[in-house]
Structures are given as C-alpha cells and as structure tokens.
Design a protein around this motif. Structure first.
Motif, mmCIF file in Angstrom:
data_model
loop_
_atom_site.group_PDB
_atom_site.id
_atom_site.type_symbol
_atom_site.label_atom_id
_atom_site.label_comp_id
_atom_site.label_asym_id
_atom_site.label_seq_id
_atom_site.Cartn_x
_atom_site.Cartn_y
_atom_site.Cartn_z
ATOM 1 N N GLU A 1 0.714 -1.188 -0.068
ATOM 2 C CA GLU A 1 -0.051 0.170 -0.039
ATOM 3 C C GLU A 1 0.884 1.243 -0.006
ATOM 4 O OE1 GLU A 1 -2.933 1.948 3.107
ATOM 5 O OE2 GLU A 1 -3.372 -0.144 2.389
ATOM 6 N N PRO A 2 0.633 2.116 -0.706
ATOM 7 C CA PRO A 2 1.565 3.584 -0.968
ATOM 8 C C PRO A 2 1.387 4.327 0.473
ATOM 9 C CG PRO A 2 -0.212 3.097 -2.830
ATOM 10 C CD PRO A 2 -0.619 2.099 -1.876
ATOM 11 N N ASP A 3 2.461 4.897 0.576
ATOM 12 C CA ASP A 3 2.437 6.023 1.814
ATOM 13 C C ASP A 3 1.310 6.940 1.648
ATOM 14 O OD1 ASP A 3 3.487 8.592 2.735
ATOM 15 O OD2 ASP A 3 4.360 7.028 4.014
ATOM 16 N N PRO A 4 0.366 7.139 2.704
ATOM 17 C CA PRO A 4 -0.542 8.157 2.734
ATOM 18 C C PRO A 4 -0.182 9.351 1.974
ATOM 19 C CG PRO A 4 -0.590 7.067 4.772
ATOM 20 C CD PRO A 4 0.583 6.428 4.195
ATOM 21 N N GLN A 5 0.950 9.858 2.404
ATOM 22 C CA GLN A 5 1.301 11.196 1.827
ATOM 23 C C GLN A 5 1.547 11.314 0.443
ATOM 24 O OE1 GLN A 5 4.939 12.410 4.093
ATOM 25 N NE2 GLN A 5 3.864 13.417 5.492
ATOM 26 N N GLU A 6 2.049 10.261 0.102
ATOM 27 C CA GLU A 6 2.012 9.808 -1.542
ATOM 28 C C GLU A 6 0.703 9.696 -2.303
ATOM 29 O OE1 GLU A 6 4.737 9.458 -4.912
ATOM 30 O OE2 GLU A 6 5.029 10.036 -2.851
ATOM 31 N N ILE A 7 -0.085 9.157 -1.704
ATOM 32 C CA ILE A 7 -1.749 8.958 -2.029
ATOM 33 C C ILE A 7 -2.143 10.425 -2.364
ATOM 34 C CG2 ILE A 7 -3.925 8.244 -1.637
ATOM 35 C CD1 ILE A 7 -2.895 5.723 -0.497
ATOM 36 N N ASP A 8 -2.053 11.333 -0.981
ATOM 37 C CA ASP A 8 -2.495 12.413 -1.031
ATOM 38 C C ASP A 8 -2.073 13.374 -2.089
ATOM 39 O OD1 ASP A 8 -4.045 14.589 0.687
ATOM 40 O OD2 ASP A 8 -2.178 15.543 0.408
ATOM 41 N N LYS A 9 -0.715 13.461 -2.361
ATOM 42 C CA LYS A 9 -0.154 14.307 -3.513
ATOM 43 C C LYS A 9 -0.536 14.010 -4.975
ATOM 44 C CE LYS A 9 4.133 13.253 -5.046
ATOM 45 N NZ LYS A 9 5.506 12.982 -5.175
ATOM 46 N N HIS A 10 -0.938 12.637 -5.130
ATOM 47 C CA HIS A 10 -1.361 12.260 -6.489
ATOM 48 C C HIS A 10 -3.023 12.461 -6.562
ATOM 49 C CE1 HIS A 10 2.644 10.207 -6.608
ATOM 50 N NE2 HIS A 10 2.260 10.229 -8.051
ATOM 51 N N ALA B 1 -4.763 14.800 -4.925
ATOM 52 C CA ALA B 1 -5.126 16.187 -4.753
ATOM 53 C C ALA B 1 -5.779 16.750 -5.992
ATOM 54 C CB ALA B 1 -3.932 17.156 -4.273
ATOM 55 N N GLY B 2 -5.446 16.820 -7.129
ATOM 56 C CA GLY B 2 -5.842 17.263 -8.400
ATOM 57 C C GLY B 2 -7.109 16.763 -8.840
ATOM 58 N N PHE B 3 -7.693 15.780 -8.167
ATOM 59 C CA PHE B 3 -8.955 15.282 -8.427
ATOM 60 C C PHE B 3 -10.163 15.765 -7.586
ATOM 61 C CE2 PHE B 3 -6.039 11.870 -10.062
ATOM 62 C CZ PHE B 3 -6.383 11.702 -11.175
ATOM 63 N N ARG B 4 -9.532 16.222 -6.493
ATOM 64 C CA ARG B 4 -10.728 16.774 -5.260
ATOM 65 C C ARG B 4 -11.868 17.424 -5.859
ATOM 66 N NH1 ARG B 4 -6.149 16.627 -1.618
ATOM 67 N NH2 ARG B 4 -6.051 14.136 -0.749
ATOM 68 N N ASP B 5 -11.438 18.657 -6.601
ATOM 69 C CA ASP B 5 -12.465 19.414 -7.068
ATOM 70 C C ASP B 5 -12.404 19.533 -8.460
ATOM 71 O OD1 ASP B 5 -13.010 20.231 -4.225
ATOM 72 O OD2 ASP B 5 -11.119 21.344 -4.377
ATOM 73 N N SER B 6 -12.220 18.488 -9.136
ATOM 74 C CA SER B 6 -12.030 18.507 -10.489
ATOM 75 C C SER B 6 -13.452 18.571 -11.231
ATOM 76 C CB SER B 6 -11.138 17.316 -11.221
ATOM 77 O OG SER B 6 -11.688 16.167 -10.657
ATOM 78 N N VAL B 7 -14.365 17.965 -10.646
ATOM 79 C CA VAL B 7 -16.004 17.802 -11.298
ATOM 80 C C VAL B 7 -16.818 18.395 -10.166
ATOM 81 C CG1 VAL B 7 -17.396 16.119 -12.108
ATOM 82 C CG2 VAL B 7 -15.061 15.827 -12.398
ATOM 83 N N ARG B 8 -17.847 19.210 -10.824
ATOM 84 C CA ARG B 8 -18.939 19.634 -9.747
ATOM 85 C C ARG B 8 -19.780 18.233 -9.475
ATOM 86 N NH1 ARG B 8 -24.200 22.484 -11.983
ATOM 87 N NH2 ARG B 8 -25.122 23.413 -9.924
#
Length: 312
Positions: free
Chosen positions: A287-296, A298-305
């Motif tokens: 399982e990836p490191d949580p900080q690595e997951i968060d970095k990748h 982040a760009g999807f969080r507000d990408s779609v209404r």
C-alpha cells in the motif's frame, strides 16, 4: 440448536411464506426457530457508514445461531439491493473465519497489538470466537417470472452471505410464483419443497462443514451446485463460487469438468479463504504511503462539480 430465518421480501409475501414453511418444518425436527424481516432493518450505505444502523445487530443474531435460511424475491434478475447492502455492512473481515482465526492466534501469542496495525483485518472490535463455530445454510429464491433466465443471479447473491463464515449449504431452491401477495401459498409443491429444505438444514445443524451433505438438486458446479459459468480464456469458472474447470464435449454436448484441484479455488473452501487472507496481507504490504496518495489525489478533489439532492 437455533435456526435463524431472513425474509427479504414483502411482509406476508411469497418469499416469507416459503421461509415460514421451511422454519416450521425445522421446528418439527426440534430446532428453535426465529426470523428477521429485512424490511425491519435500518441500513446505511458505505458512504454514511459512520451512522448507526442495524447491521451489527443482525450479525450478532446470526453469530448466536447454528444456521440460517434466507428467502428472497427476485428483483431485476437478482436479490433486492437491501440484501446486498446488509451483506456489505454486516460481514467482512470480522466475520471471516480465516481473519478471525488468525487474529485469535495472534492474541493467544501476545502479538495482537503489534500485528493488528500491519494486517488487513479491519477488525474494529475484538475477534469473536463465535465466528468459528459450524453453521448450516439454506437458500430460497422466489421469482415472479416463469422464465428461469430472469432469476439467474438471485441464488448466487445469497451465497455471498455464506462463504465468509464458511457455512455449509445444505439445500437451495428456486421457484416462480403465480403472482399476488403470498400467492405461492397456493402452490403445494413449492410449499412442500420449502419444508424439505427446512428439514435438510435442521437435521444437519452442528455438524462440521465437511460432514454436511447437500440435499438439493445437483447443479453444474460441484461446490455451490449452481449453473452460472464464466468463460476465462479457454477455461471455465463458476461465477458464483470461483471453482475452476475446463470445457469438454461429451456426446456432442458441452460440459464443464471440475477437477479436485480446481474446486480448491471455490470461496466455499477454507483453502481459498486462506489464500484470500494471504493475498490481502501481501496487498497491504504494498500500500502506498498516505502522503504519496494525497499528493497524487489532490488534483481530483475539486475537478468535477458534485450534484446533491435537496434536503429540507
């Protein structure tokens, strides 16, 4: 011995009628019987899993029982969505025999706290020894349409309730209904078949898994006795339990040959449940490191209404 019934349709509907017929027959064998209506349970989706619901209560009732008979109507070729929600909410690692067995072993050797953080158990409570006792199951599928291909996925869905607890399925039946609320009561053959199922389950309560005999109609798969077959390249696989086989032609007819080696991959075997546990252990280690997951991510969080239904 205690036998629990789960009615998944309308109150006094055909699925409930057949469940009561089965439980009444089980009671004649000296078994204590009770039933739960799925419609009486308050369930939340995984998205709101922090909210309290009745899934844990139902799980507790099942763990106290020595067997279960589930009777379900057929909606859109399968069981009601509420049943699948109950399975997703009530079961999982805390009711998986291998997960609980390993957790109890670690606890016995004083490694529970150390190992729990590195395992995929996801046990939010202490492992429950009741998970490990033998249980017997029976399944009833009721469909309103005479055509069997409109009922194909109901029994396979019910099996999802059995294999985490390693319950031995003693019998199962599928029947169309003549229509009307409780209309199946006018079909004496269906009622008699449900009574036979209830007796088959009751007489085998308490037996070890491998001593329980399946007393229903034989199906293509020798493990779950169902006929849902998946094509995997040039091999066959049971779509319900995962037993592996190969297609053969016998006297011009296509058959599936399940070897003993292939049946070990069925989710109804401890061999496959153990392999699944080991597989998850390996996945957890990668399982990836949580900080690595968060970095990748982040760009999807507000990408779609996001649209949400209005609330009062």
């Amino acid at each position: 011995m205690r036998l629990l019934g789960l009615a998944c349709g309308q109150q006094e509907g055909s699925a409930e009628v057949l469940l009561k017929a089965a439980l009444t027959a089980a009671a004649r064998e000296g078994t204590a019987v009770e039933m739960v209506r799925l419609t009486d349970l308050s369930l939340v989706t995984a998205a709101t899993a922090a909210a309290r619901d009745d899934a844990a209560w139902f799980c507790d009732q099942l763990l106290d029982a020595d067997g279960v008979i589930v009777s379900s109507p057929t909606y859109t070729r399968s069981a009601p969505g509420a049943l699948k929600l109950l399975i997703d909410r009530a079961f999982g690692p805390r009711t998986d025999v291998v997960f609980v067995r390993e957790a109890l072993a670690r606890r016995e050797h004083g490694r529970a706290e150390q190992e729990e953080t590195r395992s995929p158990l996801g046990l939010d409570t202490a492992p429950d020894p009741r998970v490990l006792k033998p249980r017997v199951a029976g399944f009833i599928a009721v469909g309103g349409c005479p055509s069997p291909h409109w009922r194909t996925l109901t029994l396979p869905t019910l099996h999802a309730l059995a294999f985490p607890l390693h319950m031995a399925v003693a019998d199962q039946m599928e029947v169309p209904t003549p229509g009307g609320l409780g209309g199946i009561a006018t079909d004496p053959a269906a009622v008699a078949r449900a009574e036979r199922l209830g007796g088959a389950v009751a007489r085998q309560l308490g037996l070890p898994h491998d001593e329980v005999r399946f007393l229903g109609e034989p199906g293509t798969c020798p493990m779950c006795h169902l006929d849902l077959i998946v094509l995997r390249g040039d091999h066959a696989e049971c779509g319900t339990c995962g037993a592996a086989g190969r297609f053969v032609v016998v006297d011009g007819a296509i058959r599936v040959d399940f070897s003993p080696t292939g049946t070990a991959s069925s989710v109804h075997t401890l061999t496959e449940l153990d392999a699944h546990y080991r597989e998850l252990l390996g996945a957890a280690a990668l399982e990836p490191d949580p900080q690595e997951i968060d970095k990748h991510a982040a760009g999807f969080r507000d990408s779609v209404r996001v649209l949400r239904p209005p609330r009062p």
